[in-house]
Scaffold this motif. Structure first.
Motif, PDB file in Angstrom:
ATOM      1  N   ILE E 272       0.831  -1.206   0.000  1.00 33.67           N
ATOM      2  CA  ILE E 272       0.000   0.000   0.000  1.00 33.67           C
ATOM      3  C   ILE E 272       0.862   1.251   0.000  1.00 33.67           C
ATOM      4  O   ILE E 272       0.590   2.227  -0.724  1.00 33.67           O
ATOM      5  CB  ILE E 272      -0.950  -0.041   1.228  1.00 33.67           C
ATOM      6  N   CYS E 310      -4.868   3.004  -3.003  1.00 29.88           N
ATOM      7  CA  CYS E 310      -4.513   2.541  -1.651  1.00 29.88           C
ATOM      8  C   CYS E 310      -5.731   1.943  -0.943  1.00 29.88           C
ATOM      9  O   CYS E 310      -5.650   0.854  -0.364  1.00 29.88           O
ATOM     10  CB  CYS E 310      -3.939   3.686  -0.821  1.00 29.88           C
ATOM     11  N   LEU E 313      -6.582  -1.367  -2.508  1.00 36.69           N
ATOM     12  CA  LEU E 313      -5.702  -2.443  -2.052  1.00 36.69           C
ATOM     13  C   LEU E 313      -6.065  -2.882  -0.642  1.00 36.69           C
ATOM     14  O   LEU E 313      -6.095  -4.071  -0.337  1.00 36.69           O
ATOM     15  CB  LEU E 313      -4.238  -1.975  -2.061  1.00 36.69           C
TER      16      LEU E 313
END
Lengths: 323, 323, 323, 323, 323
Positions: E272, E310, E313
């Motif tokens: 991330i 991000c 994920l």
């Protein structure tokens, strides 16, 4: 193949060449006994021996086919003993096995050998030199052969133990060897060796303590001595097996410890490398107001800082034993 | 299903077809014995046999249900022996078991078979060719069947040992196999095979050494021979179990070692990739006074430096065996 | 080397110096017995002893060569006992073994010692002080020596146990020791010690319970007492072996746990270092419209943000026990 | 609680309701025997039974408190047998144990049950239908109960084996289960089951082979049959224990292998992500002379290059089975 | 220290205070027996007892020194029994051992206690209340003490089992405990406890089955009962040892599994964090022709993109159970 065929009268070898037939006849006429040695005989080669000494069908089959467990059988009037010979091939760390099958009667001892074995020639000579022992009859020859086979286990045992010590050194040395394959195959050989020798303990105990036909009572304590030597070898083998199991586990621990060491070493270098990237990142920002950027010594000072931190980390990790 | 029903007088087969009833009657009239073979009989099929030879209720129940342990029982006047046949299915690395249950009386041998087994036909023919052995009565047939069953364990054992050797090669090969499942299921088969064969040792020892009804003393040494073969198979099975336990642990070590190798390889590449990022970061800083930036060859020199360091690291890691 | 040669009459030492010949003669004339002690004798040195007391050829060979298992043999009229002495060398954590071989006859006790052993001098003196016990003849001396050897196993056992406790502390301490090598070699010593002592149990049981020649019935309960002490040592050795196996596995677990701790610690620092790189990367982008870049306090605010996040992560990881 | 109290004369049930007192009296008057069944009796409830059949104080204490090992005791004139009943609760993978304690005398059988058990009602009915067997007296009932208890072990065994097979599938499946807890608790149950059944082997062997009071010789072969069934269960339990130990280790290997797979997968993605960072870093350098930067297609070409390398790495890792 | 010294005539305690001398005299005059209890006596304190009842030198030595194995010896006319008392100190998870040494003669029972033990006072009172049992003589007292010692093993066993259950919960709980040290020390205690109790099995069997002097035949079944209780404790101890070995291995698996979980969690966060760095790197390149850079919304769009990836994920890893 008939290797030798001799007749012994009162502990002394009778002169002349014999065939199994003439030898058997001689032993019946005078008070003598025959010692015949054969090497991997064919059924035809063995037939005359079988006939002369009326050996039991089952024992004969075993003697020709080999691949038997060590055992002592009593077929009718004669004894039948199976032995495994062993030889350590150090180059390949392998124990090679042969087989000796012995028929013992009142007036004969027939020895059938399969596979390589050395020194039987010497054994014959040294035994013929001990007339007072040979006078005790076939069981004296039986003892001599068994004793010689069991004594030959000692160098095998020593070879195995030496290899175990080498493996121990490898496991605990710093040169990151992983002798797991070697440990495993050593264990395999130890198990095979044990399987070849342990079943002989009971026959030897029987020879040492039970009244068996054709076994002279004076020879019994000698069998007890051989039994004791074999017991010693077996106890060593058990210890070897135990040690190899432990060394396998110790090796796994060492592998894990080294993995951890590698991981820490790698991480330390990653940490050192992260410093310049991080600092350079900061001074790569595009802010209009960053006083350091316009300072004439900004660049050398930052580079010095980077080197200082990296060297500092290096020293620090060294002290922590991570590098 | 009644597979065969024959009457033997003085070692020779009596001509003609028999049912259990006529065979039993014939054996009583002349000095003969009956050999009956059945394959997975139903209670009805078995009823006439049971009645003619007055077999014990408990043994009959076992013979029809099968799934017994190998054992030797003495019910009243007759003997009852249970055997497991084994066959190795190499494709699936599985041992398939069948069962043979034998009733032995003074003048009869009843063999009940469950599951597949090959070669009984041949066994019958070769036995009928040995009249002098068949003359010894039902116990000769008993021996022949037991011998044939135990001899059939050898190819199973060889199949298992061959698979263990394959597994060893896999574990210590470089192609990163993880044969843990195969090792485990092999161990399972070894345990099952042992459970099928080990309990037979005591019955065979009894047949070889104890005076049992209907067992001819001349046949005893032959049972001792079979006992010995079975003991050999059992010792091999014990060694196999031990080896599979060790190979399981050796495999775990190999898995750990390979994990470490992978980790080091990955880390080496990470280190090589970190170099350009780090150097580029430095020259991405926005200092006003960085003389290299305005140098006409600055860019190619730095790129060359990056390539040089990366190649250097690569060579270095290769020498350390990390790549 | 003949260490001592004394004659005892009715529990009292006869005055004067003796050679084996004169001692043997004296013992025959008066109702006395001879106690001869030898240290690593050569065959020549031993010859006169052998002749005087007519010792058996096999026992004599063992006595000169040593390296026997503990055992009790009966050769003709005399007893032959082999013992292992043990001494713990704490500095190297190694058990050193010696050997004592004892011949017991109606009127003699011959003790042959190989390797170091201490306190035999004292043993002799304290025994000579107990006339009423010495009056029981050679078997009293036999008991005294066996008792003294077995009592000497206790400090060895204590040394081993103390080292195991040290190893346990190392394994479960926080200072990240990896005592796998030490554990392994301790196990090796335990196995060797067991091999040296366990075979003595049967001879001691025989001395305690069976009527053996030259063993005075009054001495038997004393042998039973020694047997009990040896049994205790053996049970402790078995427990030690079991514990060392477990501690080896516990150590592997500890190594794994520490590896995990290291990995988490490293990862936490990597995470902290990733923050400035990430944020600086964002403000290193070359977008024309990034309002923060032209803000006069942009740079210090961002730097403050970076420091804040890093410190926050540090505190967070501390609380999670990752750092 | 007294569950039933019946009197049997010559294999047939006597009509009428009995209390222990009237039943004992009836059995003395006519040639009959009493079968009394109790369920978790209090001392008071048991007192009258104890008095009528003069049971031994120690056995009575055991019968009321339960929690005994399986055993066969002979107190004065009567036999006392303790059995464990077992039931497999598949939902919780737990073996539940009950206890049956049996007193056998010349004219009575007292059965005390603790814990749940099913089918005793049926057992009574089917036994009463076999008059010729029931005519053999209390030992026939004894056999029937023991046989029924031991037969009940089979479904427990099958339940355990089915769960072991499920666990094996879990360990070797691809869905990354970690059934270590399940394996452990299965092993716990196997050990508990073994502890409940193995001690019964010796009592059954005694019932099958030794002349015991009140045990009818005709019943002995039936006990031998039960002994055989129990032996089979025990051998299966030993194999289960061995398998569970191996599956625990196989599971550890699988966990390690999966950890390695995860590590490689993660590393591959890290490598792919490192490429754009590295290349972008290079083109983020501030050199004045970087011809690519001013090239109109520089940006798209570099972006294309980045995508090309990332895709290439992805394909490459796929082929290597890292992704 | 002499704790008590009483004389019993026909199951009843004789009034008055006795010293060993007066008690011995009293027992000789009337048909009575003496029960003397001592606590860690000095040689001087024990001397009078020894003299009065002519105890054997070796047993006396053992009684004063303690630290014996449980055993039953027969010295001349009297019996000598050694027992270990056990107490579980739950706070430290340690088993504390004491020792009771018993001398039994025709008219006396001498009990020597070393270490703590509770309830002997009560034992004396409850025994004096059972006159009919006490009337059986010293062996009744012997049984009472042995029974009381063996019954005291049960709470120790329960304490150990409770701790094993706690450890199991810890191993399989989610709170990442590593109870390896606790498991190890529990195993140590189990081994020590077994060593203290198992050797008592043979003496108890002898007391229960062999005709020994001074042991009243009526007491024998009671010893058999004690033997059975001890056997039960021993089987539980064996199971505990087995379980602790398995739980040690299960714990290692858990540690590995958790390490993997940590590694995946860490890697997910690294992935991330890599996204902003990578994307920011791309827009930090200095190409002259990057249309996005001059777009007024370029910066917010890219930042939005970073946040989107991000978060994406994060959600993705959550679903895969990596976070």
């Amino acid at each position: 193949m008939i290797v030798n065929c001799r007749v012994y009268e009162d502990g002394r070898r009778c002169p002349g060449e014999f065939t199994p037939e003439t030898a058997a006849q001689a032993s019946r006429e005078i008070d003598a006994f025959v010692w015949i040695g054969l090497y991997e005989p064919t059924p035809d080669e063995f037939e005359s021996v079988r006939r002369e000494f009326s050996l039991h069908e089952l024992a004969v089959e075993d003697a020709i086919k080999a691949h038997q467990r060590p055992k002592l059988e009593r077929y009718g009037d004669s004894l039948f003993l199976v032995l495994k010979t062993a030889r350590y091939v150090d180059a390949e760390e392998v124990v090679e096995f042969g087989e000796i099958l012995l028929f013992v009667g009142a007036r004969f001892l027939v020895a059938v050998r399969h596979g390589e074995a050395s020194g039987l020639q010497q054994l014959r000579q040294s035994l013929e030199a001990h007339q007072e022992f040979l006078r005790l009859g076939p069981s004296a020859v039986l003892h001599a052969i068994v004793d010689w086979v069991v004594d030959d286990y000692v160098p095998v045992m020593q070879g195995v133990e030496a290899d175990i010590e080498e493996v121990e050194e490898q496991v605990f040395s710093l040169d990151r060897a992983n002798p797991v394959e070697r440990i495993y195959y050593l264990k395999r050989e130890v198990l095979a060796f044990r399987r070849a020798t342990a079943p002989l303990l009971i026959p030897l105990m029987q020879l040492a303590t039970q009244p068996l036909p054709h076994v002279c009572p004076e020879v019994r304590p000698y069998f007890r001595d051989v039994h004791d030597h074999l017991l010693r070898t077996n106890e060593q083998l058990d210890a070897c097996r135990d040690l190899l199991t432990s060394v396998l586990e110790a090796n796994l621990t060492q592998v894990s410890v080294r993995q951890n060491e590698d991981m820490r070493k790698i991480s330390a270098w990653v940490a050192i490398a992260a410093v310049p990237t991080m600092i350079a990142g900061v001074y790569g920002m595009n802010f209009q107001h960053m006083p350091e950027l316009s300072h004439p010594l900004g660049y050398p000072i930052v580079m010095g800082l980077i080197v200082f931190i990296c060297v500092g980390l290096y020293v620090f990790f060294r002290r922590w034993n991570w590098l």
